[in-house]
Write a protein that holds these residues in place. Structure first.
Motif, PDB file in Angstrom:
ATOM      1  N   LYS A  45     -12.969   0.586 -13.764  1.00 56.08           N
ATOM      2  CA  LYS A  45     -14.026   1.385 -13.142  1.00 56.08           C
ATOM      3  C   LYS A  45     -13.677   2.863 -13.046  1.00 56.08           C
ATOM      4  O   LYS A  45     -14.520   3.671 -12.662  1.00 56.08           O
ATOM      5  CB  LYS A  45     -14.333   0.837 -11.749  1.00 56.08           C
ATOM      6  N   GLY A  46     -12.422   3.214 -13.378  1.00 55.85           N
ATOM      7  CA  GLY A  46     -12.033   4.617 -13.313  1.00 55.85           C
ATOM      8  C   GLY A  46     -10.602   4.779 -12.846  1.00 55.85           C
ATOM      9  O   GLY A  46      -9.879   3.792 -12.651  1.00 55.85           O
ATOM     10  N   PRO A  47     -10.147   6.016 -12.644  1.00 60.39           N
ATOM     11  CA  PRO A  47      -8.778   6.254 -12.190  1.00 60.39           C
ATOM     12  C   PRO A  47      -8.517   5.588 -10.837  1.00 60.39           C
ATOM     13  O   PRO A  47      -9.427   5.415 -10.026  1.00 60.39           O
ATOM     14  CB  PRO A  47      -8.705   7.786 -12.063  1.00 60.39           C
ATOM     15  N   VAL A  48      -7.256   5.242 -10.604  1.00 56.21           N
ATOM     16  CA  VAL A  48      -6.864   4.623  -9.339  1.00 56.21           C
ATOM     17  C   VAL A  48      -5.737   5.435  -8.715  1.00 56.21           C
ATOM     18  O   VAL A  48      -4.756   5.783  -9.382  1.00 56.21           O
ATOM     19  CB  VAL A  48      -6.413   3.160  -9.537  1.00 56.21           C
ATOM     20  N   VAL A  49      -5.894   5.727  -7.433  1.00 57.56           N
ATOM     21  CA  VAL A  49      -4.839   6.375  -6.661  1.00 57.56           C
ATOM     22  C   VAL A  49      -4.031   5.263  -5.990  1.00 57.56           C
ATOM     23  O   VAL A  49      -4.512   4.592  -5.084  1.00 57.56           O
ATOM     24  CB  VAL A  49      -5.427   7.320  -5.606  1.00 57.56           C
ATOM     25  N   VAL A  50      -2.813   5.045  -6.470  1.00 60.49           N
ATOM     26  CA  VAL A  50      -1.920   4.026  -5.907  1.00 60.49           C
ATOM     27  C   VAL A  50      -0.930   4.750  -5.004  1.00 60.49           C
ATOM     28  O   VAL A  50      -0.069   5.484  -5.476  1.00 60.49           O
ATOM     29  CB  VAL A  50      -1.168   3.264  -7.019  1.00 60.49           C
ATOM     30  N   TYR A  51      -1.094   4.562  -3.700  1.00 60.23           N
ATOM     31  CA  TYR A  51      -0.201   5.297  -2.809  1.00 60.23           C
ATOM     32  C   TYR A  51       0.694   4.343  -2.023  1.00 60.23           C
ATOM     33  O   TYR A  51       0.238   3.425  -1.364  1.00 60.23           O
ATOM     34  CB  TYR A  51      -0.983   6.254  -1.913  1.00 60.23           C
ATOM     35  N   PHE A  52       1.999   4.542  -2.171  1.00 58.31           N
ATOM     36  CA  PHE A  52       3.009   3.769  -1.457  1.00 58.31           C
ATOM     37  C   PHE A  52       3.381   4.514  -0.177  1.00 58.31           C
ATOM     38  O   PHE A  52       3.536   5.741  -0.190  1.00 58.31           O
ATOM     39  CB  PHE A  52       4.256   3.584  -2.326  1.00 58.31           C
ATOM     40  N   TYR A  53       3.519   3.774   0.917  1.00 54.22           N
ATOM     41  CA  TYR A  53       3.855   4.390   2.187  1.00 54.22           C
ATOM     42  C   TYR A  53       4.818   3.470   2.946  1.00 54.22           C
ATOM     43  O   TYR A  53       4.830   2.252   2.724  1.00 54.22           O
ATOM     44  CB  TYR A  53       2.595   4.661   3.012  1.00 54.22           C
ATOM     45  N   PRO A  54       5.622   3.998   3.867  1.00 54.44           N
ATOM     46  CA  PRO A  54       6.649   3.187   4.523  1.00 54.44           C
ATOM     47  C   PRO A  54       6.130   2.040   5.370  1.00 54.44           C
ATOM     48  O   PRO A  54       6.591   0.904   5.250  1.00 54.44           O
ATOM     49  CB  PRO A  54       7.402   4.212   5.375  1.00 54.44           C
ATOM     50  N   SER A  55       5.146   2.292   6.255  1.00 54.75           N
ATOM     51  CA  SER A  55       4.693   1.225   7.143  1.00 54.75           C
ATOM     52  C   SER A  55       3.403   1.599   7.848  1.00 54.75           C
ATOM     53  O   SER A  55       3.219   2.757   8.257  1.00 54.75           O
ATOM     54  CB  SER A  55       5.752   0.914   8.207  1.00 54.75           C
ATOM     55  N   ALA A  56       2.543   0.610   8.008  1.00 48.24           N
ATOM     56  CA  ALA A  56       1.345   0.797   8.827  1.00 48.24           C
ATOM     57  C   ALA A  56       1.746   1.064  10.267  1.00 48.24           C
ATOM     58  O   ALA A  56       2.808   0.626  10.734  1.00 48.24           O
ATOM     59  CB  ALA A  56       0.467  -0.445   8.741  1.00 48.24           C
ATOM     60  N   TYR A  57       0.904   1.782  10.964  1.00 49.10           N
ATOM     61  CA  TYR A  57       1.111   2.075  12.379  1.00 49.10           C
ATOM     62  C   TYR A  57       2.421   2.827  12.641  1.00 49.10           C
ATOM     63  O   TYR A  57       3.159   2.526  13.565  1.00 49.10           O
ATOM     64  CB  TYR A  57       1.039   0.801  13.231  1.00 49.10           C
ATOM     65  N   THR A  58       2.686   3.807  11.785  1.00 50.62           N
ATOM     66  CA  THR A  58       3.742   4.779  12.052  1.00 50.62           C
ATOM     67  C   THR A  58       3.160   6.166  11.821  1.00 50.62           C
ATOM     68  O   THR A  58       2.188   6.318  11.072  1.00 50.62           O
ATOM     69  CB  THR A  58       4.976   4.555  11.158  1.00 50.62           C
ATOM     70  N   GLY A  59       3.734   7.176  12.472  1.00 48.82           N
ATOM     71  CA  GLY A  59       3.093   8.474  12.548  1.00 48.82           C
ATOM     72  C   GLY A  59       2.564   9.044  11.251  1.00 48.82           C
ATOM     73  O   GLY A  59       1.374   9.319  11.105  1.00 48.82           O
ATOM     74  N   GLY A  60       3.444   9.262  10.277  1.00 45.45           N
ATOM     75  CA  GLY A  60       3.013   9.865   9.014  1.00 45.45           C
ATOM     76  C   GLY A  60       2.064   8.989   8.244  1.00 45.45           C
ATOM     77  O   GLY A  60       1.118   9.475   7.602  1.00 45.45           O
ATOM     78  N   CYS A  61       2.288   7.683   8.296  1.00 47.24           N
ATOM     79  CA  CYS A  61       1.423   6.756   7.556  1.00 47.24           C
ATOM     80  C   CYS A  61       0.039   6.681   8.175  1.00 47.24           C
ATOM     81  O   CYS A  61      -0.961   6.503   7.474  1.00 47.24           O
ATOM     82  CB  CYS A  61       2.074   5.377   7.498  1.00 47.24           C
ATOM     83  N   ASN A  62      -0.018   6.812   9.499  1.00 42.07           N
ATOM     84  CA  ASN A  62      -1.322   6.860  10.161  1.00 42.07           C
ATOM     85  C   ASN A  62      -2.102   8.103   9.726  1.00 42.07           C
ATOM     86  O   ASN A  62      -3.298   8.044   9.444  1.00 42.07           O
ATOM     87  CB  ASN A  62      -1.137   6.880  11.680  1.00 42.07           C
ATOM     88  N   ILE A  63      -1.400   9.225   9.691  1.00 37.37           N
ATOM     89  CA  ILE A  63      -2.041  10.469   9.256  1.00 37.37           C
ATOM     90  C   ILE A  63      -2.538  10.338   7.822  1.00 37.37           C
ATOM     91  O   ILE A  63      -3.668  10.732   7.485  1.00 37.37           O
ATOM     92  CB  ILE A  63      -1.050  11.642   9.370  1.00 37.37           C
ATOM     93  N   GLN A  64      -1.712   9.779   6.952  1.00 32.31           N
ATOM     94  CA  GLN A  64      -2.082   9.653   5.544  1.00 32.31           C
ATOM     95  C   GLN A  64      -3.289   8.743   5.374  1.00 32.31           C
ATOM     96  O   GLN A  64      -4.234   9.080   4.643  1.00 32.31           O
ATOM     97  CB  GLN A  64      -0.897   9.128   4.738  1.00 32.31           C
ATOM     98  N   ALA A  65      -3.290   7.581   6.039  1.00 31.90           N
ATOM     99  CA  ALA A  65      -4.417   6.659   5.931  1.00 31.90           C
ATOM    100  C   ALA A  65      -5.697   7.301   6.458  1.00 31.90           C
ATOM    101  O   ALA A  65      -6.766   7.185   5.840  1.00 31.90           O
ATOM    102  CB  ALA A  65      -4.118   5.372   6.689  1.00 31.90           C
TER     103      ALA A  65
END
Length: 491
Positions: A55-75
């Protein structure tokens, strides 16, 4: 906890900081395919990268853990910008070593994924390792922002933009979570603006969008010349410019009286709607120049916008209404003008007002058989259509096609709908704020072609009319198409 509080907390949580970069996949590498259990809006499903890439390009983003500061901001930042990624034709998948149970909560949380982006569980870290990312253990006793213990490993915060051919276009890592999202968005928007998606019968996926030139002073009214070249109006510069088949440009006509939309009659007269001294008339050749109409019932036109000339010489045009002055609050009341409307000038030269109930009529076109008249309403959510009777009368107005990108702006509701074009099979091409939207003759959406700058108008040209020229915001582009434009008239 609010996002701003999480930003402050991010510095206190080691898991939210960017980890040292390993030898992650780089531009041009093949992105490993993967299937994984994922969650969207709290519901688990089986995710396939291979299927998503169809269907088109995919952004595959790896992150350390749900419900942690930086990952919350990124999501949260991905969720806020989800519509922009979608408009660029890209989808998003987050990947972490979280369990699917944790991700069901995270994907539905209104502060973070908000039901707008899916997140996949890579519990054993195999997907991360296949992308050459480091996987490490989380220190014992580490808790997330909800106070729950983190019982899984972690991987580097790294984002890969994967093109439909399975190649890595860009790798983004080592930067702040929100900046990571912004860079990913910039990449997918650039990908979308230089290559087309697949639009059935119109363009194949990856067709180049060729920039011809930038720096024009106003860009409107493209129409083909008999030799296959194209002319368009630089309304603010008061001239008409020609683009040759080799892409070179030259002046076709100076002192055009602010010509905007253009159209040719069968005998080669160039008609133009004109915005300096508002009128509709012939501007070329010089010996044929004349005014056909400059008012309706004694009131001058507000801003004649676009026109189309039928095979028999009948002219249909729009008047979108006078633009508000920049200092409207302090300026004197403007002189009265005719209401925004759709008009026709018959072969006998009679001016007829066809519809004065459209808020901002803009682009106008005829179907290939000239039995349907289409009008773009910039202030509306739909392209409008009218059936044309054998005697030239119009049937009831109907909503022909629903436009993407319709929204409220500081100047009121707008779809950005501007110029229209038609191909020989009756597909309707609409220049809008999100790109070129293409519809079947029945009004079904086929796809959208995004451009680096929002288009204003468009037309088919070239010897076989298999090239779509697009102008807007001072730039001109062209795209090779599978189906030619209408061959029985100039546009």
């Amino acid at each position: 906890m609010s996002i701003t509080k999480h930003m402050a907390a991010a510095m206190l949580l080691g898991i939210t900081t960017t980890l040292p970069a390993m030898a992650a996949l780089k531009e041009g590498d093949t992105a490993p395919d993967f299937n994984a259990q994922a969650s969207l809006a709290g519901k688990a499903f089986q995710y396939s990268l291979k299927d998503a890439l169809k269907k088109g390009p995919v952004v595959v983003y790896f992150y350390p853990s749900a419900y942690t500061g930086g990952c919350n901001i990124q999501a949260h930042t991905f969720a806020v910008n989800a519509d922009k990624f979608a408009q660029a034709g890209a989808s998003i998948i987050g990947v972490s070593l979280d369990s699917i149970k944790r991700l069901n909560d995270f994907s539905a949380d209104p502060e973070y994924c908000a039901g707008k982006i899916p997140v996949a569980s890579d519990a054993d870290g195999k997907i991360a390792k296949s992308y050459d990312l480091a996987v490490t253990e989380t220190p014992a006793g580490r808790k997330d922002t909800r106070g729950q213990e983190i019982d899984h490993g972690r991987t580097e915060r790294t984002t890969f933009i994967v093109t439909p051919d399975g190649k890595v276009a860009t790798t983004v890592g080592g930067i702040a979570p929100d900046e990571n999202v912004k860079q990913a968005l910039d990449v997918v928007q650039k990908l979308a603006s230089t290559r087309t998606p697949s639009v059935p019968g119109v363009v194949t996926e990856g067709t180049p969008i060729e920039l011809i030139k930038e720096g024009f002073n106003g860009t409107e009214g493209p129409v083909t010349l008999p030799d296959g070249s194209l002319i368009f109006t630089e309304t603010q510069a008061n001239r008409i410019t020609r683009i040759a088949p080799d892409g070179s440009t030259s002046t076709f006509l100076e002192n055009s009286n602010g010509s905007n939309g253009l159209g040719f009659t069968p005998n080669g007269d160039l008609y133009a709607v004109q915005v300096q001294n508002t009128r509709v008339g012939i501007v070329y050749p010089a010996g044929h120049a004349k005014t056909l109409a400059d008012n309706y019932e004694g009131l001058p036109f507000g801003r004649p916008n676009d026109l189309v000339v039928a095979k028999d010489g009948t002219v249909y045009f729009t008047d979108s209404g006078a633009n508000r002055p920049a200092n409207a609050a302090s300026a004197p009341p403007p002189a009265p003008t005719a209401k925004p409307a759709v008009y026709r000038i018959t072969k006998a030269g009679q001016l007829q007002r066809l519809d004065a109930t459209i808020t901002r009529p803009n682009g106008i076109q005829l179907s290939p058989d000239e039995k349907v008249l289409y009008v773009a309403n910039t202030a509306g959510e739909h392209v409008l259509a009218y059936d044309i009777g054998a005697d030239g009368t119009l049937g009831p107005r109907r909503d022909f096609a629903k436009l993407a990108g319709f929204k409220q702006t500081e100047n009121g509701p707008s779809s950005g709908a501007d110029g229209l074009a038609i191909d020989t099979l009756g597909r309707v091409y609409v220049a809008t704020s999100v790109g070129i939207q293409v519809f079947t003759p029945e009004g079904t959406a086929l796809g959208t072609i995004a451009l680096p700058k929002a288009p204003q108008n468009l037309a088919f040209a070239g010897a076989d009319k298999r090239t779509l020229y697009v102008v807007g915001r001072g730039a001109a582009y062209r795209i090779a198409t599978l189906t030619p434009g209408v061959l029985t008239r100039a546009k």
